[in-house]
Design an enzyme around this catalytic site. Structure first.
Site, short mmCIF file in Angstrom:
data_model
loop_
_atom_site.label_atom_id
_atom_site.label_comp_id
_atom_site.label_asym_id
_atom_site.label_seq_id
_atom_site.Cartn_x
_atom_site.Cartn_y
_atom_site.Cartn_z
N ARG A 239 0.86 -1.18 0.00
CA ARG A 239 0.00 0.00 0.00
C ARG A 239 0.89 1.23 0.00
O ARG A 239 1.54 1.56 0.98
CB ARG A 239 -0.89 -0.03 1.25
CG ARG A 239 -1.99 1.01 1.26
CD ARG A 239 -2.61 1.08 2.65
NE ARG A 239 -1.79 1.87 3.56
CZ ARG A 239 -1.64 1.62 4.85
NH1 ARG A 239 -2.20 0.57 5.41
NH2 ARG A 239 -0.88 2.42 5.61
N HIS A 243 -3.82 4.31 4.82
CA HIS A 243 -4.87 3.31 4.97
C HIS A 243 -6.22 3.89 4.51
O HIS A 243 -6.96 3.25 3.78
CB HIS A 243 -4.95 2.87 6.43
CG HIS A 243 -6.10 1.95 6.73
ND1 HIS A 243 -6.11 0.63 6.32
CD2 HIS A 243 -7.27 2.16 7.38
CE1 HIS A 243 -7.25 0.07 6.72
NE2 HIS A 243 -7.96 0.98 7.36
N TYR A 252 3.85 5.93 11.43
CA TYR A 252 4.18 4.57 11.84
C TYR A 252 5.05 3.79 10.87
O TYR A 252 5.43 2.66 11.16
CB TYR A 252 2.90 3.77 12.12
CG TYR A 252 1.91 3.71 10.97
CD1 TYR A 252 2.06 2.81 9.92
CD2 TYR A 252 0.81 4.56 10.93
CE1 TYR A 252 1.16 2.75 8.88
CE2 TYR A 252 -0.10 4.52 9.90
CZ TYR A 252 0.06 3.61 8.87
OH TYR A 252 -0.84 3.56 7.84
#
Length: 348
Positions: A239, A243, A252
């Protein structure tokens, strides 16, 4: 047993030129859709959106493997797969604007996309069992992310499929992140594909950034499922964006992920480079493909903007024959809020 397919080059799986161009065309269409959707969401045109940039090869390859009558159970990030399968772009946009899915009335055999994690998996297994009982020839393909494999629905769905030989392909797009949780923090298994062994059927990994390898692998899996053997396919992809539009991946993960280059490289760039080298596409084809995608997007947005504004009350309909007291109170609270506030002002 399970098979693990490691790094592959695009040339390892070859289709004829027409199929290769069709795959590239759908990767461009869905990439442009993703870019436009993200821009539209940022200016308040629609609600939150889950980008899929970097997963176009995985989804387009799977879509091109399916037969016309095969049934798709998508998840919220499966927009590329839906579009490549034949769902109009306007339908996907309309859903994000508060309309019911399938406003165009299309006849593509696809279920509504599942937003709750993994809930579509046991439903897909049930649909596969029903197909067997009714002696229908179609196969079910159900999509989910690596995070869904930590849910009980995943294990229950695969267990039933193994026991009842349900004609289902479980298509897991492992993009290495379940929001901010890396795959190795979710499971100690060597892979997600290996989990199929516990349920008595085959699991296989594939290079998810190679649309042709994905198509070949999913085609084989669908053939096995048609013969009564479910399959778990783990498509290794990445990805490249957040998200959802509410997420900040820089909080993160690093820009330099600890993954091999073949897995994190842009699949559209990789596919275009390969097809140019093979002489399958040229500059004129690429330009015309992008122009056609942009025109399709323009028409899709216009179609959705011409739809009537959804009635907020609709969100409370169709779930219960008689609305429970807590939801009835929520509906009254919403009505009161809208009475006291101008919806047009709220949008701004």
């Amino acid at each position: 047993m399970h098979r693990l397919i490691g790094e592959r080059s695009l040339a390892d799986s070859w289709l004829d030129e027409a199929d290769a161009r069709a795959a590239f065309r759908d990767m461009v269409r869905t990439r442009r859709f993703d870019e436009r959707a993200l821009a539209l969401q940022r200016r308040g045109w629609m609600s939150g959106y889950p980008p899929f940039r970097g997963q176009e090869a995985s989804q387009v390859g799977a879509a091109h493997a399916m037969r016309e009558d095969d049934v798709l159970f998508p998840t919220y990030r499966s927009n590329a797969l839906q579009i490549a399968r034949g769902v109009p772009m306007s339908d996907v946009f309309a859903f994000r604007r508060g309309h019911p899915e399938f406003t165009s009335g299309h006849d593509v055999p696809v279920f509504p996309q599942a937003v709750p994690i993994a809930t579509q998996i046991p439903l897909a297994t049930g649909a596969g069992m029903a197909a067997t009982y009714l002696e229908d020839a179609h196969v079910i393909l159900v999509c989910f992310g690596d995070g869904a494999t930590s849910e009980g629905d995943f294990h229950e769905g695969l267990n039933f499929a193994g026991v009842f030989d349900a004609p289902v392909v479980f298509f897991c797009e492992n993009n290495d992140w379940a929001i901010s949780m890396r795959r190795e923090r979710q499971t100690a298994s060597d892979s997600i594909a290996v989990k199929a062994e516990a349920y008595g059927f085959e699991g296989v990994q594939v290079d998810g950034n190679d649309p042709f390898a994905v198509r070949e692998t999913v085609t084989e899996a669908l053939t096995d499922a048609r013969e009564g053997s479910p399959v778990l396919v783990e498509s290794l992809t990445y990805r490249r964006g957040p998200h959802t539009t509410a997420d900040d991946p820089s909080a993160y993960r690093d820009d330099d992920p600890d993954l091999p280059e073949w897995r994190v490289r842009d699949p559209l760039e990789r596919t275009e480079e390969f097809l140019r080298e093979e002489g399958t596409i040229d500059e004129e084809f690429v330009e015309s493909t992008y122009e056609a995608a942009d025109e399709e997007l323009r028409e899709a947005v216009e179609t959705v903007e011409d739809l009537p504004t959804p009635d907020p009350d609709d969100v409370f309909e169709h779930a219960y024959e008689s609305l429970p007291p807590d939801l009835a109170a929520q509906r009254e609270g919403m009505r009161d809020f809208l009475t006291r506030n101008d919806p047009n002002e709220l949008e701004r």
